[in-house]
Design an enzyme around this catalytic site. Structure first.
Site, mmCIF file in Angstrom:
data_model
loop_
_atom_site.group_PDB
_atom_site.id
_atom_site.type_symbol
_atom_site.label_atom_id
_atom_site.label_comp_id
_atom_site.label_asym_id
_atom_site.label_seq_id
_atom_site.Cartn_x
_atom_site.Cartn_y
_atom_site.Cartn_z
ATOM 1 N N SER A 154 0.835 -1.202 0.000
ATOM 2 C CA SER A 154 0.000 0.000 0.000
ATOM 3 C C SER A 154 0.869 1.250 0.000
ATOM 4 C CB SER A 154 -0.914 0.015 1.228
ATOM 5 O OG SER A 154 -1.757 -1.105 1.240
ATOM 6 N N GLU A 237 0.179 -3.381 13.614
ATOM 7 C CA GLU A 237 -0.624 -3.212 12.408
ATOM 8 C C GLU A 237 -2.051 -3.686 12.632
ATOM 9 O OE1 GLU A 237 -0.514 -4.591 7.706
ATOM 10 O OE2 GLU A 237 0.506 -5.802 9.211
#
Length: 400
Positions: A154, A237
């Protein structure tokens, strides 16, 4: 009752510091970046971080006090959605394993958003089984030369830095021959290619690394200890994805509930029952996330974050599916299927069709739901682990 270390500001002390920051740097007349830098230097970026690194060593729970005071004064924010990987993954890893020089170099521009970060972990042949990764890093004097391919990255097209794990010793078992680095995404050996998604956009990328030189000074943790360092990244995360602080009826369920209230002609008994069940599940998940954030005040995130992220993916997919059904023909419309390279994922500024398609990725990104179920079963519930015949074999001898 908790006691603060001597010199640690309490809630009133933090409010005083906020007032002093606002007096010295009026948000109405101060450049946005200059204000963010001043906020970091005042210790009001991450109040629980050490002094000099954007914090004051205060309780993590007091961050909300600072954020609310600054928001009320119209102070600019650092656009957390755009720099979420840096804030939620890179920063806690650098803080835990970085040298003093690394912390001083990376944390300030990371928090202000001057430097965007991405994550170079997954590979075409090493996604769910991340420890089997094959990207190689070979020592060459004071540098490491890295060659390999990463995928599902990403924001790589906007990133200045990347957190990277690579294999430094193929003779060791797969978990023990990995080292963790900070990679310069402007190196001429880094090539970023877009991966077009079902939404029509390309927020993900594949990244090719060809002879990329990384100085040893940009290594995080000891050589061969990269898997342990990576666990800090991965645990943070999952909390960052699934454990965000939201109000009651916030997130995806709020969008569907609003449609339900505004358009009574869409209602059926079956949809009503499903909406109620998903509303309750969403509220349970929200309250569980609040508990996990309270536990974070006492230390690093644990495997419970995997359960949060697992619930986040399931709920987003089920709620977005319900929304499409609720809207009927309108739910089948898709506003703009065009190739763009977005900096952020905007679930709520788009239509139901986008939400439905984009939510499919929630069960893959940040750890697949299958792997997260293993983590929850083994490390939260204490169930027996699956047999792993490759655990002690040298990586070079494993079939690929």
């Amino acid at each position: 009752m908790t006691t603060e270390p001597a010199g640690t500001p309490d809630e009133e002390g933090l409010r005083h510091r906020v007032r002093a920051l606002l007096a010295a740097h009026d948000p109405a007349s101060t450049d946005r970046l200059a204000f963010l830098r001043a906020r970091f230097d005042a210790g009001l970026a991450w109040v629980h971080y050490p002094q000099g690194l954007g914090g004051l060593g205060a309780r993590r729970s007091l961050q909300g006090v600072v954020d609310a005071e600054l928001a009320a004064a119209g102070a600019p924010e650092n656009d957390p959605r755009r720099i979420g990987i840096g804030l939620g993954m890179a920063a806690p890893t650098v803080l835990t394993f970085g040298t003093d020089e690394q912390k001083a170099r990376f944390l300030r521009p990371l928090w202000t958003g001057e430097e965007v970060w991405c994550q170079l972990f997954s590979e075409p042949g090493a996604g769910s089984d991340l420890a089997s990764l094959g990207t190689r890093a070979v020592r060459d004097g004071d540098d490491w030369v890295v060659t390999g391919q990463k995928v599902w990255t990403s924001n790589a097209h906007n990133a200045r830095w990347a957190i990277l794990i690579a294999r430094t010793d193929p003779d060791l078992p797969k978990h023990r021959g990995i080292t963790y680095f900070v990679c310069d995404m402007t190196d001429p050996g880094v090539e970023v290619r877009p991966l077009r998604q079902i939404t029509g956009e390309a927020e993900f990328n594949e990244v090719f690394l060809t002879g990329v030189r990384i100085p040893d000074a940009h290594r995080l943790g000891a050589v061969g200890d990269g898997w342990r360092v990576a666990q800090t990244t991965l645990m943070n995360e999952r909390v960052a994805i699934g454990g965000a602080s939201i109000p009651r009826e916030g997130g995806m369920i709020g969008t569907v509930a609003a449609t339900w209230r505004e358009r009574p002609e869409l209602r059926t008994p079956d949809l009503h029952d499903r909406l109620l069940r998903l509303w309750v599940d969403s509220e349970v998940s929200r309250l569980t996330a609040e508990r996990v954030r309270q536990q974070l005040a006492a230390g690093a995130p644990g495997p419970e974050g995997s359960g949060l992220k697992l619930a986040f993916a399931r709920l987003n997919q089920q709620i977005s599916g319900l929304e499409v059904e609720l809207l009927g023909e309108d739910g089948l419309r898709y506003g703009d299927w065009t190739m763009t390279r977005p900096e952020t994922v905007d679930f709520f500024g788009r239509d139901a069709g986008y939400r439905y398609l984009r939510a499919k990725g929630n069960s893959i990104e940040g750890g697949t739901s299958e792997i997260l179920r293993n983590i929850v079963s083994e490390r939260v519930l204490g169930l027996p682990s699956e047999p792993r015949t490759d655990k002690d074999a040298a990586w070079k001898d494993l079939p690929r």
